[in-house]
Design a protein around this motif. Structure first.
Motif, PDB file in Angstrom:
ATOM      1  N   PRO A  92      36.227  -0.977  32.644  1.00 50.87           N
ATOM      2  CA  PRO A  92      36.877  -1.238  31.361  1.00 50.87           C
ATOM      3  C   PRO A  92      37.966  -2.290  31.517  1.00 50.87           C
ATOM      4  CG  PRO A  92      37.564   0.875  32.247  1.00 50.87           C
ATOM      5  CD  PRO A  92      36.482   0.350  33.147  1.00 50.87           C
ATOM      6  N   MET A  93      38.124  -3.118  30.486  1.00 47.82           N
ATOM      7  CA  MET A  93      39.160  -4.146  30.530  1.00 47.82           C
ATOM      8  C   MET A  93      40.526  -3.502  30.353  1.00 47.82           C
ATOM      9  SD  MET A  93      37.749  -7.439  28.432  1.00 47.82           S
ATOM     10  CE  MET A  93      39.408  -7.866  28.073  1.00 47.82           C
ATOM     11  N   ARG A  94      41.462  -3.890  31.175  1.00 45.96           N
ATOM     12  CA  ARG A  94      42.836  -3.422  31.043  1.00 45.96           C
ATOM     13  C   ARG A  94      43.703  -4.637  30.767  1.00 45.96           C
ATOM     14  NH1 ARG A  94      44.076   1.559  35.041  1.00 45.96           N
ATOM     15  NH2 ARG A  94      42.181   2.674  34.580  1.00 45.96           N
ATOM     16  N   LEU A  95      44.441  -4.533  29.705  1.00 41.38           N
ATOM     17  CA  LEU A  95      45.320  -5.630  29.350  1.00 41.38           C
ATOM     18  C   LEU A  95      46.583  -5.551  30.186  1.00 41.38           C
ATOM     19  CD1 LEU A  95      44.987  -5.521  25.471  1.00 41.38           C
ATOM     20  CD2 LEU A  95      43.836  -7.048  27.057  1.00 41.38           C
ATOM     21  N   LYS A  96      46.952  -6.676  30.757  1.00 44.00           N
ATOM     22  CA  LYS A  96      48.181  -6.727  31.517  1.00 44.00           C
ATOM     23  C   LYS A  96      49.333  -6.836  30.527  1.00 44.00           C
ATOM     24  CE  LYS A  96      50.526  -9.203  35.162  1.00 44.00           C
ATOM     25  NZ  LYS A  96      50.532 -10.330  36.071  1.00 44.00           N
ATOM     26  N   PRO A  97      50.353  -5.967  30.665  1.00 45.70           N
ATOM     27  CA  PRO A  97      51.457  -6.040  29.709  1.00 45.70           C
ATOM     28  C   PRO A  97      52.234  -7.350  29.844  1.00 45.70           C
ATOM     29  CG  PRO A  97      51.925  -4.415  31.423  1.00 45.70           C
ATOM     30  CD  PRO A  97      50.540  -4.924  31.658  1.00 45.70           C
ATOM     31  N   THR A  98      52.762  -7.808  28.729  1.00 48.80           N
ATOM     32  CA  THR A  98      53.600  -9.000  28.744  1.00 48.80           C
ATOM     33  C   THR A  98      54.899  -8.662  29.468  1.00 48.80           C
ATOM     34  OG1 THR A  98      54.709  -8.422  26.680  1.00 48.80           O
ATOM     35  CG2 THR A  98      52.679  -9.739  26.510  1.00 48.80           C
ATOM     36  N   PRO A  99      55.651  -9.656  29.907  1.00 50.10           N
ATOM     37  CA  PRO A  99      56.933  -9.364  30.560  1.00 50.10           C
ATOM     38  C   PRO A  99      57.861  -8.534  29.668  1.00 50.10           C
ATOM     39  CG  PRO A  99      56.338 -11.643  30.946  1.00 50.10           C
ATOM     40  CD  PRO A  99      55.336 -11.089  29.965  1.00 50.10           C
ATOM     41  N   GLU A 100      57.854  -8.808  28.356  1.00 48.59           N
ATOM     42  CA  GLU A 100      58.684  -8.029  27.434  1.00 48.59           C
ATOM     43  C   GLU A 100      58.233  -6.575  27.384  1.00 48.59           C
ATOM     44  OE1 GLU A 100      57.058 -10.837  26.073  1.00 48.59           O
ATOM     45  OE2 GLU A 100      58.711 -12.263  26.085  1.00 48.59           O
ATOM     46  N   ALA A 101      56.912  -6.372  27.302  1.00 54.03           N
ATOM     47  CA  ALA A 101      56.374  -5.013  27.260  1.00 54.03           C
ATOM     48  C   ALA A 101      56.665  -4.280  28.561  1.00 54.03           C
ATOM     49  CB  ALA A 101      54.874  -5.035  26.986  1.00 54.03           C
ATOM     50  N   GLU A 102      56.589  -4.986  29.678  1.00 55.13           N
ATOM     51  CA  GLU A 102      56.888  -4.381  30.983  1.00 55.13           C
ATOM     52  C   GLU A 102      58.333  -3.891  31.032  1.00 55.13           C
ATOM     53  OE1 GLU A 102      55.872  -2.892  34.530  1.00 55.13           O
ATOM     54  OE2 GLU A 102      54.459  -4.056  33.338  1.00 55.13           O
ATOM     55  N   GLU A 103      59.256  -4.707  30.517  1.00 56.49           N
ATOM     56  CA  GLU A 103      60.665  -4.321  30.477  1.00 56.49           C
ATOM     57  C   GLU A 103      60.883  -3.133  29.550  1.00 56.49           C
ATOM     58  OE1 GLU A 103      63.232  -5.362  32.431  1.00 56.49           O
ATOM     59  OE2 GLU A 103      61.606  -6.372  33.475  1.00 56.49           O
ATOM     60  N   MET A 104      60.185  -3.111  28.427  1.00 52.74           N
ATOM     61  CA  MET A 104      60.307  -1.988  27.498  1.00 52.74           C
ATOM     62  C   MET A 104      59.775  -0.705  28.130  1.00 52.74           C
ATOM     63  SD  MET A 104      59.401  -3.421  23.757  1.00 52.74           S
ATOM     64  CE  MET A 104      60.017  -4.974  23.193  1.00 52.74           C
ATOM     65  N   LEU A 105      58.679  -0.812  28.859  1.00 49.23           N
ATOM     66  CA  LEU A 105      58.129   0.359  29.544  1.00 49.23           C
ATOM     67  C   LEU A 105      59.116   0.890  30.582  1.00 49.23           C
ATOM     68  CD1 LEU A 105      54.431  -0.771  29.990  1.00 49.23           C
ATOM     69  CD2 LEU A 105      55.256   1.110  28.562  1.00 49.23           C
ATOM     70  N   LYS A 106      59.779  -0.013  31.289  1.00 55.13           N
ATOM     71  CA  LYS A 106      60.790   0.406  32.257  1.00 55.13           C
ATOM     72  C   LYS A 106      61.960   1.090  31.551  1.00 55.13           C
ATOM     73  CE  LYS A 106      59.791  -3.155  35.705  1.00 55.13           C
ATOM     74  NZ  LYS A 106      60.304  -4.372  36.354  1.00 55.13           N
ATOM     75  N   GLY A 107      62.356   0.533  30.410  1.00 58.91           N
ATOM     76  CA  GLY A 107      63.442   1.138  29.631  1.00 58.91           C
ATOM     77  C   GLY A 107      63.068   2.517  29.124  1.00 58.91           C
ATOM     78  N   LEU A 108      61.839   2.660  28.658  1.00 58.85           N
ATOM     79  CA  LEU A 108      61.370   3.952  28.179  1.00 58.85           C
ATOM     80  C   LEU A 108      61.336   4.973  29.309  1.00 58.85           C
ATOM     81  CD1 LEU A 108      60.348   5.464  25.707  1.00 58.85           C
ATOM     82  CD2 LEU A 108      58.053   4.683  26.251  1.00 58.85           C
ATOM     83  N   ALA A 109      60.895   4.555  30.480  1.00 55.84           N
ATOM     84  CA  ALA A 109      60.880   5.448  31.643  1.00 55.84           C
ATOM     85  C   ALA A 109      62.302   5.875  32.022  1.00 55.84           C
ATOM     86  CB  ALA A 109      60.198   4.768  32.829  1.00 55.84           C
ATOM     87  N   ALA A 110      63.251   4.954  31.910  1.00 52.59           N
ATOM     88  CA  ALA A 110      64.645   5.282  32.220  1.00 52.59           C
ATOM     89  C   ALA A 110      65.198   6.298  31.227  1.00 52.59           C
ATOM     90  CB  ALA A 110      65.497   4.018  32.225  1.00 52.59           C
ATOM     91  N   VAL A 111      64.887   6.112  29.943  1.00 52.79           N
ATOM     92  CA  VAL A 111      65.342   7.055  28.920  1.00 52.79           C
ATOM     93  C   VAL A 111      64.747   8.435  29.179  1.00 52.79           C
ATOM     94  CG1 VAL A 111      65.150   7.610  26.453  1.00 52.79           C
ATOM     95  CG2 VAL A 111      65.807   5.323  27.151  1.00 52.79           C
ATOM     96  N   GLN A 112      63.478   8.472  29.547  1.00 54.42           N
ATOM     97  CA  GLN A 112      62.835   9.759  29.840  1.00 54.42           C
ATOM     98  C   GLN A 112      63.479  10.433  31.051  1.00 54.42           C
ATOM     99  OE1 GLN A 112      58.777   8.391  30.153  1.00 54.42           O
ATOM    100  NE2 GLN A 112      58.341   8.874  28.019  1.00 54.42           N
ATOM    101  N   GLN A 113      63.836   9.671  32.076  1.00 55.75           N
ATOM    102  CA  GLN A 113      64.476  10.240  33.259  1.00 55.75           C
ATOM    103  C   GLN A 113      65.860  10.784  32.913  1.00 55.75           C
ATOM    104  OE1 GLN A 113      63.000  10.733  36.304  1.00 55.75           O
ATOM    105  NE2 GLN A 113      64.819  11.979  36.622  1.00 55.75           N
ATOM    106  N   ILE A 114      66.603  10.050  32.097  1.00 56.47           N
ATOM    107  CA  ILE A 114      67.919  10.527  31.671  1.00 56.47           C
ATOM    108  C   ILE A 114      67.771  11.844  30.907  1.00 56.47           C
ATOM    109  CG2 ILE A 114      69.883  10.043  30.144  1.00 56.47           C
ATOM    110  CD1 ILE A 114      69.437   7.036  30.870  1.00 56.47           C
ATOM    111  N   SER A 115      66.782  11.906  30.047  1.00 52.16           N
ATOM    112  CA  SER A 115      66.532  13.123  29.275  1.00 52.16           C
ATOM    113  C   SER A 115      66.218  14.304  30.189  1.00 52.16           C
ATOM    114  CB  SER A 115      65.394  12.895  28.293  1.00 52.16           C
ATOM    115  OG  SER A 115      65.141  14.044  27.535  1.00 52.16           O
ATOM    116  N   LYS A 116      65.406  14.071  31.210  1.00 49.07           N
ATOM    117  CA  LYS A 116      65.078  15.135  32.173  1.00 49.07           C
ATOM    118  C   LYS A 116      66.325  15.605  32.918  1.00 49.07           C
ATOM    119  CE  LYS A 116      60.351  13.651  33.081  1.00 49.07           C
ATOM    120  NZ  LYS A 116      59.430  13.081  34.076  1.00 49.07           N
ATOM    121  N   ASN A 117      67.168  14.641  33.294  1.00 44.79           N
ATOM    122  CA  ASN A 117      68.398  15.001  34.003  1.00 44.79           C
ATOM    123  C   ASN A 117      69.329  15.812  33.112  1.00 44.79           C
ATOM    124  OD1 ASN A 117      67.481  13.656  36.266  1.00 44.79           O
ATOM    125  ND2 ASN A 117      68.674  11.820  35.880  1.00 44.79           N
TER     126      ASN A 117
END
Length: 65
Positions: free
Chosen positions: A6-31
């Motif tokens: 299956p084709m997987r779209l590579k995220p744009t640099p902006e989307a990659e940064e947003m994904l990192k930000g979302l992961a950080a928010v989720q980690q803060i929430s877990k903490n």
């Protein structure tokens, strides 16, 4: 046909940064959840921070769409 991947779209640099930000928010929430279970954070503070984290997560998610 069975060998087609299956084709997987590579995220744009902006989307990659947003994904990192979302992961950080989720980690803060877990903490925060861990702190709440230990009783180190008052319920009022926990609710205020959780509300802000949810808003930040929603804004990041909207940016990914």
């Amino acid at each position: 046909m069975a060998e087609v991947q299956p084709m997987r779209l590579k995220p744009t640099p902006e989307a990659e940064e947003m994904l990192k930000g979302l992961a950080a928010v989720q980690q803060i929430s877990k903490n925060l959840d861990l702190l709440a279970k230990e009783g180190n954070v008052s319920d009022e503070i926990l609710m205020m921070v959780r509300t802000e984290l949810m808003a930040a997560g929603q804004l990041i998610s909207k940016g990914l769409k």
